[in-house]
Design a protein around this motif. Structure first.
Motif, PDB file in Angstrom:
ATOM      1  N   ALA A 110       0.838  -1.196   0.000  1.00 54.75           N
ATOM      2  CA  ALA A 110       0.000   0.000   0.000  1.00 54.75           C
ATOM      3  C   ALA A 110       0.877   1.251   0.000  1.00 54.75           C
ATOM      4  O   ALA A 110       1.910   1.307   0.671  1.00 54.75           O
ATOM      5  N   ARG A 111       0.443   2.268  -0.728  1.00 49.44           N
ATOM      6  CA  ARG A 111       1.189   3.520  -0.830  1.00 49.44           C
ATOM      7  C   ARG A 111       0.340   4.672  -0.281  1.00 49.44           C
ATOM      8  O   ARG A 111      -0.588   5.132  -0.949  1.00 49.44           O
ATOM      9  N   PRO A 112       0.654   5.138   0.921  1.00 52.21           N
ATOM     10  CA  PRO A 112      -0.133   6.230   1.510  1.00 52.21           C
ATOM     11  C   PRO A 112      -0.071   7.495   0.666  1.00 52.21           C
ATOM     12  O   PRO A 112       1.000   7.900   0.202  1.00 52.21           O
ATOM     13  N   ALA A 113      -1.222   8.109   0.461  1.00 54.65           N
ATOM     14  CA  ALA A 113      -1.311   9.364  -0.275  1.00 54.65           C
ATOM     15  C   ALA A 113      -1.208  10.563   0.650  1.00 54.65           C
ATOM     16  O   ALA A 113      -1.167  11.704   0.186  1.00 54.65           O
ATOM     17  N   ARG A 114      -1.185  10.307   1.927  1.00 56.13           N
ATOM     18  CA  ARG A 114      -1.079  11.373   2.928  1.00 56.13           C
ATOM     19  C   ARG A 114      -0.239  10.861   4.090  1.00 56.13           C
ATOM     20  O   ARG A 114      -0.042   9.653   4.227  1.00 56.13           O
ATOM     21  N   PRO A 115       0.265  11.738   4.940  1.00 62.89           N
ATOM     22  CA  PRO A 115       1.119  11.290   6.044  1.00 62.89           C
ATOM     23  C   PRO A 115       0.368  10.355   6.995  1.00 62.89           C
ATOM     24  O   PRO A 115      -0.827  10.528   7.256  1.00 62.89           O
ATOM     25  N   LEU A 116       1.111   9.370   7.508  1.00 61.11           N
ATOM     26  CA  LEU A 116       0.593   8.436   8.504  1.00 61.11           C
ATOM     27  C   LEU A 116       1.468   8.532   9.739  1.00 61.11           C
ATOM     28  O   LEU A 116       2.699   8.625   9.631  1.00 61.11           O
ATOM     29  N   ALA A 117       0.872   8.481  10.915  1.00 62.35           N
ATOM     30  CA  ALA A 117       1.672   8.571  12.130  1.00 62.35           C
ATOM     31  C   ALA A 117       1.153   7.621  13.198  1.00 62.35           C
ATOM     32  O   ALA A 117      -0.053   7.363  13.300  1.00 62.35           O
ATOM     33  N   VAL A 118       2.103   7.142  14.004  1.00 61.99           N
ATOM     34  CA  VAL A 118       1.794   6.399  15.226  1.00 61.99           C
ATOM     35  C   VAL A 118       2.135   7.317  16.392  1.00 61.99           C
ATOM     36  O   VAL A 118       3.179   7.988  16.373  1.00 61.99           O
ATOM     37  N   THR A 119       1.282   7.366  17.393  1.00 56.58           N
ATOM     38  CA  THR A 119       1.544   8.250  18.521  1.00 56.58           C
ATOM     39  C   THR A 119       1.397   7.535  19.852  1.00 56.58           C
ATOM     40  O   THR A 119       0.648   6.560  19.980  1.00 56.58           O
ATOM     41  N   ASN A 120       2.137   8.040  20.838  1.00 57.35           N
ATOM     42  CA  ASN A 120       2.023   7.630  22.236  1.00 57.35           C
ATOM     43  C   ASN A 120       1.743   8.882  23.040  1.00 57.35           C
ATOM     44  O   ASN A 120       2.628   9.732  23.209  1.00 57.35           O
ATOM     45  N   PHE A 121       0.506   9.022  23.523  1.00 55.20           N
ATOM     46  CA  PHE A 121       0.148  10.205  24.306  1.00 55.20           C
ATOM     47  C   PHE A 121       0.618  10.055  25.755  1.00 55.20           C
ATOM     48  O   PHE A 121       0.465   9.003  26.369  1.00 55.20           O
ATOM     49  N   ALA A 122       1.187  11.125  26.272  1.00 56.22           N
ATOM     50  CA  ALA A 122       1.775  11.107  27.609  1.00 56.22           C
ATOM     51  C   ALA A 122       0.702  11.157  28.695  1.00 56.22           C
ATOM     52  O   ALA A 122      -0.293  11.869  28.564  1.00 56.22           O
ATOM     53  N   ASP A 123       0.927  10.398  29.758  1.00 59.28           N
ATOM     54  CA  ASP A 123       0.137  10.471  30.991  1.00 59.28           C
ATOM     55  C   ASP A 123      -1.364  10.384  30.740  1.00 59.28           C
ATOM     56  O   ASP A 123      -2.141  11.201  31.230  1.00 59.28           O
ATOM     57  N   GLU A 124      -1.781   9.359  30.018  1.00 62.34           N
ATOM     58  CA  GLU A 124      -3.214   9.178  29.757  1.00 62.34           C
ATOM     59  C   GLU A 124      -3.972   8.763  31.001  1.00 62.34           C
ATOM     60  O   GLU A 124      -5.094   9.213  31.245  1.00 62.34           O
ATOM     61  N   GLU A 125      -3.381   7.893  31.803  1.00 61.82           N
ATOM     62  CA  GLU A 125      -4.101   7.341  32.956  1.00 61.82           C
ATOM     63  C   GLU A 125      -4.209   8.316  34.124  1.00 61.82           C
ATOM     64  O   GLU A 125      -5.118   8.208  34.940  1.00 61.82           O
ATOM     65  N   GLY A 126      -3.267   9.243  34.244  1.00 66.58           N
ATOM     66  CA  GLY A 126      -3.323  10.186  35.357  1.00 66.58           C
ATOM     67  C   GLY A 126      -2.999   9.567  36.696  1.00 66.58           C
ATOM     68  O   GLY A 126      -3.378  10.113  37.744  1.00 66.58           O
ATOM     69  N   ALA A 127      -2.295   8.431  36.698  1.00 66.27           N
ATOM     70  CA  ALA A 127      -2.036   7.718  37.958  1.00 66.27           C
ATOM     71  C   ALA A 127      -1.131   8.500  38.892  1.00 66.27           C
ATOM     72  O   ALA A 127      -1.250   8.388  40.107  1.00 66.27           O
ATOM     73  N   ARG A 128      -0.234   9.296  38.340  1.00 67.06           N
ATOM     74  CA  ARG A 128       0.715  10.009  39.200  1.00 67.06           C
ATOM     75  C   ARG A 128       0.198  11.371  39.654  1.00 67.06           C
ATOM     76  O   ARG A 128       0.331  11.725  40.822  1.00 67.06           O
ATOM     77  N   PHE A 129      -0.406  12.127  38.767  1.00 65.97           N
ATOM     78  CA  PHE A 129      -0.791  13.502  39.092  1.00 65.97           C
ATOM     79  C   PHE A 129      -2.295  13.706  39.247  1.00 65.97           C
ATOM     80  O   PHE A 129      -2.751  14.820  39.482  1.00 65.97           O
ATOM     81  N   GLY A 130      -3.066  12.632  39.100  1.00 64.10           N
ATOM     82  CA  GLY A 130      -4.491  12.695  39.411  1.00 64.10           C
ATOM     83  C   GLY A 130      -5.387  13.219  38.314  1.00 64.10           C
ATOM     84  O   GLY A 130      -6.601  13.299  38.509  1.00 64.10           O
ATOM     85  N   LEU A 131      -4.831  13.568  37.169  1.00 60.63           N
ATOM     86  CA  LEU A 131      -5.638  14.056  36.055  1.00 60.63           C
ATOM     87  C   LEU A 131      -5.355  13.195  34.842  1.00 60.63           C
ATOM     88  O   LEU A 131      -4.196  13.042  34.437  1.00 60.63           O
TER      89      LEU A 131
END
Length: 410
Positions: A110-131
């Motif tokens: 497959a040849r992407p016609a537009r940019p593709l990205a994989v991401t890792n969002f920081a601090d999703e769970e909020g376990a350390r700072f409560g949010l």
């Protein structure tokens, strides 16, 4: 290397990082050494595939196939942090599946016609700072720099101090509208946190909506005293109204067909032979609609105030976070349904709501978003027993690859 082999290898390498040998669960808290290990893993996956790696102003990680500054980008991924003693799949399944889906697209030619990205969002769970969802909230402008700077962990360490210690400049954090404006779709794959797919017999489903949800802190302030010498009649024990509030939360949630949980508590001074002076409990409550959620929390607070008054205890209630209902866009959701329906020979793919919050929900205000769920045979989540069978995980990879091919290559 086949996508299946790639998935298995990535999963094997990620599995030991941040794992507690006693509980078998994970303690990948934001901006800690365990978090750094997972971030290094992400960076290596990008390098192995010759993807362009970058870390944005809020500490979110990106791995790009194509021009990172290009318009109409299609993004997929999730998060790598965890709740205390969390399971292996919540978050990481979405990141591993995203890289594996890119591998499958390459295998297909497959040849992407537009940019593709994989991401890792920081601090999703909020376990350390409560949010929860700090990285995506900052990027979407749902969390200000000032409010982020005020976040503290249990040791009193501020978020900016923790970020700086992990090598990230906290001065740069804040809304990132230019980046989000270049994204045409964000698709997040996640293990299902429930048993709906297990009951229907489907390996993959599509999210319809995220219930409104929030966190409230209840501070019961009484009078510290000696546990052995203070008469029961003379006590102002904050533990008693707290206990009644826990029971009230269960009762009110059951009546409203919602959920309410006190899962965290802090007791001061915390001595076995001392009556507490402060009991602080955190309520997590969720419901199918805003009106129901408001009524449940109001009823719980009312019961708490009545119980506190009977014991001569003061009560403060603070809403620490809140996320309104998220209805995923029908256009993108319908497109996912058509793509996956073709692969299932016309059988309709289940569409189901969830009570769990996700980065996709935060980003939905700024970017077209959608979610795929992978079957969880036990329904257990946020615990070491969380699980998904490998066959279902690979089905999820194929489904995600099909969606990315439709969105980015045609």
């Amino acid at each position: 290397m086949s996508p299946a082999t790639g998935f298995t290898g990535m999963w094997r390498d990620l599995l030991p990082l941040g794992r507690d040998t006693r509980s078998g669960g994970y303690r990948r808290f934001a901006w800690t050494p365990a978090d750094t290990e997972t971030r290094d893993w992400f960076r290596q996956q990008a390098a192995d595939r010759e993807l362009t790696y970058e870390e944005d102003r809020n500490g979110n990680q990106w791995a790009w196939l194509g021009d990172p500054r290009g318009e109409g980008a299609v993004v997929t991924g999730s998060h790598l942090d965890s709740v205390p003693d969390g399971g292996a799949f919540d978050g990481p399944l979405g990141v591993v599946s995203a890289f594996a889906a890119l591998d499958e697209l390459r295998e297909r030619g497959a040849r992407p016609a537009r940019p593709l990205a994989v991401t890792n969002f920081a601090d999703e769970e909020g376990a350390r700072f409560g949010l929860a969802c700090v990285g995506s909230r900052l990027s979407a402008g749902a969390l200000t720099k000032e409010a982020a700077y005020a976040l503290r962990d249990a040791e009193g360490i501020s978020l900016p101090r923790a970020m700086e210690a992990a090598g990230h400049d906290p001065e740069t954090i804040g809304a990132d509208p230019e980046r989000l404006a270049r994204i045409s779709a964000y698709v997040e794959l996640h293990v299902e946190q429930g048993r709906a797919l297990d009951l229907t017999g489907d390996p993959v489903g599509i999210a319809s909506a995220i219930w409104p949800h929030g966190r409230w802190r209840f501070d019961f302030r009484g009078e510290g005293n000696h546990a052995g010498t203070t008469r029961l009649a003379d006590r102002h024990d904050p533990m008693l109204p707290y206990a009644e509030t826990v029971l009230a939360a269960r009762r009110e949630a059951a009546l409203a067909q919602a959920v309410a949980t006190f899962g965290k508590i802090a007791v001061v001074p915390g001595g076995v032979n001392a009556i507490p002076s402060l009991v602080r409990g955190w309520l997590d409550s969720r419901a199918a609609d805003q009106t129901t959620l408001d009524s449940v929390v109001t009823a719980i607070e009312g019961a708490a105030r009545e119980a506190a008054a009977r014991e001569g205890v003061d009560l403060d209630v603070v809403r620490e976070s809140f996320t309104p209902v998220v209805e995923f866009g029908h256009a993108l959701r319908t497109e996912l349904g058509k793509v996956l329906g073709r692969q299932s020979e016309g059988r309709a793919v289940p569409v189901l709501p969830t009570g769990a919050g996700h980065d996709a929900g935060i980003l939905s205000a700024a970017v077209p978003t959608a979610m795929l769920f992978v079957r969880n045979p036990t329904g257990v989540s946020h615990a070491p027993a969380e699980h998904a069978d490998e066959a279902d995980c690979l089905a999820g990879v194929t489904a995600l690859a099909d969606v990315l091919e439709e969105l980015a290559c045609r």
